[in-house]
Scaffold this motif. Structure first.
Motif, short mmCIF file in Angstrom:
data_model
loop_
_atom_site.label_atom_id
_atom_site.label_comp_id
_atom_site.label_asym_id
_atom_site.label_seq_id
_atom_site.Cartn_x
_atom_site.Cartn_y
_atom_site.Cartn_z
N ALA A 1 -17.04 3.35 -10.85
CA ALA A 1 -16.89 3.99 -12.15
C ALA A 1 -15.74 3.41 -12.97
O ALA A 1 -15.81 3.37 -14.20
N THR A 2 -14.69 2.97 -12.30
CA THR A 2 -13.48 2.58 -13.04
C THR A 2 -12.99 1.17 -12.74
O THR A 2 -12.11 0.68 -13.44
N GLY A 3 -13.50 0.56 -11.69
CA GLY A 3 -13.01 -0.77 -11.31
C GLY A 3 -11.70 -0.72 -10.54
O GLY A 3 -11.12 -1.78 -10.25
N ALA A 4 -11.21 0.47 -10.18
CA ALA A 4 -9.94 0.56 -9.45
C ALA A 4 -10.03 -0.22 -8.14
O ALA A 4 -11.01 -0.08 -7.41
N PRO A 5 -9.03 -1.06 -7.85
CA PRO A 5 -9.08 -1.83 -6.59
C PRO A 5 -8.92 -0.93 -5.37
O PRO A 5 -8.33 0.16 -5.45
N LEU A 6 -9.46 -1.37 -4.25
CA LEU A 6 -9.37 -0.61 -2.99
C LEU A 6 -8.44 -1.33 -2.01
O LEU A 6 -8.42 -2.57 -1.94
N ILE A 7 -7.69 -0.52 -1.27
CA ILE A 7 -6.77 -1.05 -0.27
C ILE A 7 -7.01 -0.28 1.03
O ILE A 7 -6.82 0.94 1.07
N GLY A 8 -7.44 -0.95 2.06
CA GLY A 8 -7.71 -0.30 3.34
C GLY A 8 -6.48 -0.35 4.24
O GLY A 8 -5.80 -1.37 4.33
N VAL A 9 -6.19 0.78 4.87
CA VAL A 9 -5.02 0.87 5.76
C VAL A 9 -5.47 1.48 7.08
O VAL A 9 -6.23 2.47 7.08
N SER A 10 -5.00 0.92 8.18
CA SER A 10 -5.35 1.47 9.49
C SER A 10 -4.84 2.90 9.62
O SER A 10 -3.67 3.19 9.32
N THR A 11 -5.70 3.77 10.08
CA THR A 11 -5.31 5.16 10.33
C THR A 11 -4.18 5.22 11.36
O THR A 11 -3.28 6.07 11.27
N LEU A 12 -4.20 4.31 12.32
CA LEU A 12 -3.17 4.31 13.37
C LEU A 12 -1.82 3.87 12.80
O LEU A 12 -0.77 4.39 13.20
N GLU A 13 -1.82 2.92 11.89
CA GLU A 13 -0.56 2.49 11.27
C GLU A 13 0.05 3.64 10.48
O GLU A 13 1.26 3.87 10.54
N ALA A 14 -0.81 4.38 9.75
CA ALA A 14 -0.31 5.53 8.99
C ALA A 14 0.22 6.62 9.93
O ALA A 14 1.18 7.31 9.62
N THR A 15 -0.40 6.72 11.10
CA THR A 15 0.05 7.71 12.09
C THR A 15 1.43 7.33 12.64
O THR A 15 2.28 8.19 12.89
N ALA A 16 1.66 6.04 12.82
CA ALA A 16 2.91 5.57 13.44
C ALA A 16 4.07 5.50 12.46
O ALA A 16 5.24 5.64 12.86
N LEU A 17 3.80 5.31 11.15
CA LEU A 17 4.85 5.00 10.19
C LEU A 17 6.04 5.96 10.19
O LEU A 17 7.19 5.50 10.13
N PRO A 18 5.83 7.30 10.25
CA PRO A 18 7.00 8.20 10.18
C PRO A 18 8.04 7.94 11.28
O PRO A 18 9.19 8.37 11.14
N PHE A 19 7.65 7.24 12.35
CA PHE A 19 8.58 7.04 13.47
C PHE A 19 9.16 5.63 13.49
O PHE A 19 9.87 5.25 14.42
N ALA A 20 8.86 4.84 12.45
CA ALA A 20 9.36 3.46 12.41
C ALA A 20 10.89 3.43 12.42
O ALA A 20 11.49 2.52 12.98
N ILE A 21 11.51 4.43 11.83
CA ILE A 21 12.98 4.49 11.73
C ILE A 21 13.65 4.58 13.10
O ILE A 21 14.81 4.24 13.26
N CYS A 22 12.89 5.06 14.11
CA CYS A 22 13.48 5.26 15.44
C CYS A 22 13.79 3.94 16.15
O CYS A 22 14.55 3.92 17.12
N GLY A 23 13.18 2.88 15.72
CA GLY A 23 13.54 1.56 16.24
C GLY A 23 12.99 1.23 17.61
O GLY A 23 13.37 0.23 18.21
N MET A 24 12.11 2.04 18.16
CA MET A 24 11.53 1.73 19.47
C MET A 24 10.01 1.58 19.34
O MET A 24 9.43 1.97 18.33
N PRO A 25 9.38 0.98 20.35
CA PRO A 25 7.93 0.79 20.27
C PRO A 25 7.21 2.13 20.06
O PRO A 25 7.64 3.16 20.56
N ILE A 26 6.11 2.07 19.34
CA ILE A 26 5.33 3.27 19.03
C ILE A 26 3.88 3.03 19.45
O ILE A 26 3.32 1.95 19.18
N VAL A 27 3.29 4.02 20.11
CA VAL A 27 1.85 4.02 20.33
C VAL A 27 1.27 5.15 19.51
O VAL A 27 1.70 6.30 19.64
N ALA A 28 0.33 4.82 18.61
CA ALA A 28 -0.32 5.85 17.78
C ALA A 28 -1.75 6.00 18.27
O ALA A 28 -2.44 5.01 18.53
N ALA A 29 -2.18 7.27 18.40
CA ALA A 29 -3.52 7.54 18.95
C ALA A 29 -4.28 8.50 18.05
O ALA A 29 -3.69 9.35 17.38
N VAL A 30 -5.59 8.34 18.02
CA VAL A 30 -6.46 9.34 17.40
C VAL A 30 -7.58 9.66 18.39
O VAL A 30 -7.94 8.82 19.23
#
Lengths: 225, 365
Positions: free
Chosen positions: A93-122
């Motif tokens: 309808a509008t030509g707005a571009p699409l950007i796909g992001v991994s659901t797991l990356e979005a799940t892990a992001l809030p803990f990026a500040i902790c500085g240690m490895p993260i496993v995100a699961a769904v």
């Protein structure tokens, strides 16, 4: 009435229909509006109404959106198709571009500040999980192991012994077992819930960097067992 | 009116004016994707809609000569159909309607098939079918006899008690190793065959306008079992081994000697499906004083059924009852019929809200 058109930057709409908890966000790098609701299996009935409430509250029309970020999964196939359908319909309808992001990356992001490895699961149905490993670097996440579909025991075997934050969709029994591992840290249920703000933030970063996807070919992430 | 149709394995978009004139009709078929499996794989169908929908809609708009902002409304199939496929079209249509601030029309796929008889590619619009209309709706999922007293006024007269006619064609084609989809495959082979060469049963279910085809399928199985090559152990419906790289099972067809009478069997099977359909439709048309008899659905493309229906209606009702068929392009699933039906639905004031859901088992009535 103040409109987003009065601001120098147009907002991005983030859509997450990967699982039973639906989430949407409007974000322009500064200002953030969110909605999150228990959609269960009713994404088709609820998503557009939720988007309408969000856009209406902020006086934004679909044609004013800078881009649309869509959570690509892994997740429930039907839920993902609802999100993709709406995202592609807005694009048509509008030509707005699409950007796909991994659901797991979005799940892990809030803990990026902790500085240690993260496993995100769904949850991947029938007691199985889909997960990926991330390593924070300068506030961003580097994917160190690609998303896979497996059993909870396989997940435990992968992380046992190493220092790691495990977040995402875990049931009570899984949480108990993980917290018994010596160097695994499991946030509380509310903190593990995926935030549409995280999806919007990743999407905004890609939008600013000019990293949009092909609206025709973008599709959900399908993991085989 | 822009219509979207994703109820099964065709991704389709079309632009139609006033329920009659088709300006564009684009269909992206998944035929090659499903052929190896001997039938539709719902998960593969849903995945294909996701990547096909944008080019299909853009092409339909381009070929129509209209711009997005010229559209008056957006129509979409709400059901019946495959849930994972319906979801794609419904959400794309909703989002387009919302973003373009246009009304959304949710269309019953079965009603759309019937309204395919109102469509025309011509600038000169022919007269509408005259009511009462008696409709035989025959597709892969449905076989129904419907009386239509006026626009949106449907009365159910009969239906199949088991397999749909199109499903029977598909299963018969598999038994005869003729491939998928079965209707065109059987029709092509039957052209060189003698329908009288084999006696196959018809379920007349007298006193009703219902149909049944499962006994016919079983009869064909019994008839062909002794003809299969001996080395071919229990091949029907036994999938090939699943492999990790190919998670969806492929289908293996039975094998016959080169001189097996497949053409005669195909002709006899086709006739055993078409005869009860044509005879009972003509009887119903006479009993309910129909002015027009129409065919709808994918099996409406079958030439033998068209010929038999013309013949039986002429015998039963006389020459004053008109028999009408949709153009071949609008028999199988297509979005033109959805956009067409939507114009008549809008006139009833029946618009869908943003909370509209899909209904995989949506009945006509």
């Amino acid at each position: 009435m103040t409109s987003y058109l009065d601001f120098p930057r147009r907002p991005l709409l983030a859509i997450d229909t990967s699982s039973a908890q639906g989430g949407i966000a409007l974000y322009d790098g500064h200002r953030l509006s969110l909605r999150s609701w228990p959609a269960d299996r009713s994404h088709t009935m609820t998503l557009l109404s939720e988007i309408h409430h969000l856009l209406d509250r902020d006086s934004v029309a679909v044609r004013e959106l800078a881009a649309i970020t869509i959570a690509i999964g892994p997740g429930t196939f039907t839920g993902l198709r609802v999100g993709f359908g709406v995202a592609k319909g807005f694009h048509l309808a509008t030509g707005a571009p699409l950007i796909g992001v991994s659901t797991l990356e979005a799940t892990a992001l809030p803990f990026a500040i902790c500085g240690m490895p993260i496993v995100a699961a769904v949850a991947a149905g029938r007691g199985r999980l889909a997960w990926a490993h991330y390593q924070p670097k300068s506030g961003r996440l580097i994917e160190t192991q690609a998303p896979k579909n497996g059993t909870f025991d396989e997940l435990v075997a992968e992380i046992d012994g190493g220092e790691v934050i495990v977040t995402g969709e875990l049931d009570g029994e899984q949480t108990d077992r993980l917290t018994r591992l010596e160097r695994a840290y499991v946030p509380t249920t509310a903190l593990r819930a995926r935030q549409p703000a995280a999806l919007a933030e990743i999407g905004w970063g890609r939008w600013i960097a000019g990293q949009t996807d092909d609206a025709v070919t973008i599709e959900p992430m399908y993991l085989s067992r | 009116m822009l219509g979207l149709e994703t109820s099964c394995d065709e991704t389709s978009a079309a632009v139609v004016a006033d329920g009659r004139r088709v300006y564009s009709s684009v269909i992206s078929s998944q035929f090659e994707i499903h052929r190896a499996h001997g039938g539709i794989v719902p998960e593969l169908a849903a995945r294909s809609h996701i990547t096909a929908i944008i080019p299909v809609v853009e092409r339909a708009l381009h070929e129509s000569g209209f711009e997005r902002d010229d559209l008056d409304a957006i129509a979409v199939t709400q059901g019946p159909g495959l849930a994972g496929s319906l979801v794609v079209g419904m959400n794309v249509a909703k989002a387009m309607a919302y973003a373009l601030t246009r009304p959304l029309v949710a269309v019953n796929h079965l009603e759309a098939h019937i309204y395919a008889n109102w469509l025309t590619d011509s600038k000169v619009i022919p007269p509408e079918p005259e009511f009462p209309v008696l409709c035989l709706l025959v597709s892969g999922g449905h076989t129904e006899l419907i009386l239509m007293a006026g626009h949106g006024r449907f009365q159910h007269l009969g239906r199949t008690l088991d397999d749909a006619a199109g499903e029977a064609f598909d299963k018969g084609a598999r038994l005869l190793a003729l491939g998928f989809p079965g209707g065109p495959a059987i029709q092509e082979r039957a052209g060189a065959g003698n329908a009288a060469a084999f006696e196959l049963p018809r379920a007349w279910l007298s006193g009703t306008y219902d149909f049944s085809f499962s006994g016919l399928k079983t009869a064909l199985l019994r008839l062909t079992e002794p003809m299969r090559l001996a080395s071919d152990e229990n091949p029907v419906d036994v999938p090939a081994r699943r492999e990790a790289s190919r998670p969806f099972r492929e289908h293996r067809l039975p094998r016959f000697a080169t001189d097996a009478p497949i053409a005669d069997l195909a002709a006899a099977f086709q006739e055993a499906i078409c005869e009860p359909l044509a005879v009972k439709t003509a009887q119903a048309a006479s009993a309910f004083n129909a002015r027009t008899v129409v065919l709808a659905g994918g099996v409406a493309a079958n030439q033998n059924l068209r010929d038999r229906l013309l013949q039986e209606v002429a015998i039963e009702c006389g020459p004053e009852v008109r028999v009408s068929f949709p153009a071949f392009a609008y028999c199988t699933d297509n979005a033109a019929m959805v956009a067409g039906a939507a114009s008549w639905i809008i006139r009833r004031g029946d618009l869908a809200g943003w909370e509209a859901d899909i209904f995989p088992r949506l009945p006509l009535l």
